[in-house]
Design a protein around this motif. Structure first.
Motif, PDB file in Angstrom:
ATOM      1  N   TYR A  10       8.494   0.206  -3.699  1.00 22.86           N
ATOM      2  CA  TYR A  10       7.226  -0.390  -3.293  1.00 22.86           C
ATOM      3  C   TYR A  10       6.552  -1.052  -4.485  1.00 22.86           C
ATOM      4  O   TYR A  10       6.665  -0.575  -5.616  1.00 22.86           O
ATOM      5  N   THR A  11       5.811  -2.115  -4.229  1.00 22.49           N
ATOM      6  CA  THR A  11       4.996  -2.737  -5.267  1.00 22.49           C
ATOM      7  C   THR A  11       3.646  -2.039  -5.305  1.00 22.49           C
ATOM      8  O   THR A  11       3.286  -1.292  -4.380  1.00 22.49           O
ATOM      9  N   GLU A  14       1.688  -2.993  -2.222  1.00 25.27           N
ATOM     10  CA  GLU A  14       2.132  -2.302  -1.011  1.00 25.27           C
ATOM     11  C   GLU A  14       1.624  -0.861  -0.989  1.00 25.27           C
ATOM     12  O   GLU A  14       1.166  -0.374   0.048  1.00 25.27           O
ATOM     13  N   LEU A  15       1.685  -0.184  -2.131  1.00 31.42           N
ATOM     14  CA  LEU A  15       1.156   1.184  -2.198  1.00 31.42           C
ATOM     15  C   LEU A  15      -0.351   1.191  -1.973  1.00 31.42           C
ATOM     16  O   LEU A  15      -0.880   2.077  -1.302  1.00 31.42           O
TER      17      LEU A  15
END
Length: 71
Positions: A10-11, A14-15
């Protein structure tokens, strides 16, 4: 043995979208960089998580919230 460079991660963005804006009516998300380390958590203090990178701190916080049943 599987090649670890082929796993998706995840980036930070995104988190950030996975983390709730608040965990109750009075606890709001915050994250900031202090002295080269990233911290994120909820104010007033639920728990502040420290990481070398923003994505590390956000990932640790997401895991903490899930383990505590807060999300």
């Amino acid at each position: 043995m599987p090649n670890p460079s082929k796993y998706a991660a995840y980036t930070s963005g995104e988190l950030g979208e996975m983390l709730p804006a608040k965990v109750s009516l009075s606890y709001f998300a915050e994250h900031k960089k202090i002295d080269g380390k990233w911290s994120c958590g909820y104010s007033p203090l639920v728990r502040m998580i420290i990481g070398d990178t923003e994505v590390e701190a956000r990932g640790k916080l997401l895991i903490y919230l899930k383990e505590q049943g807060l999300i």
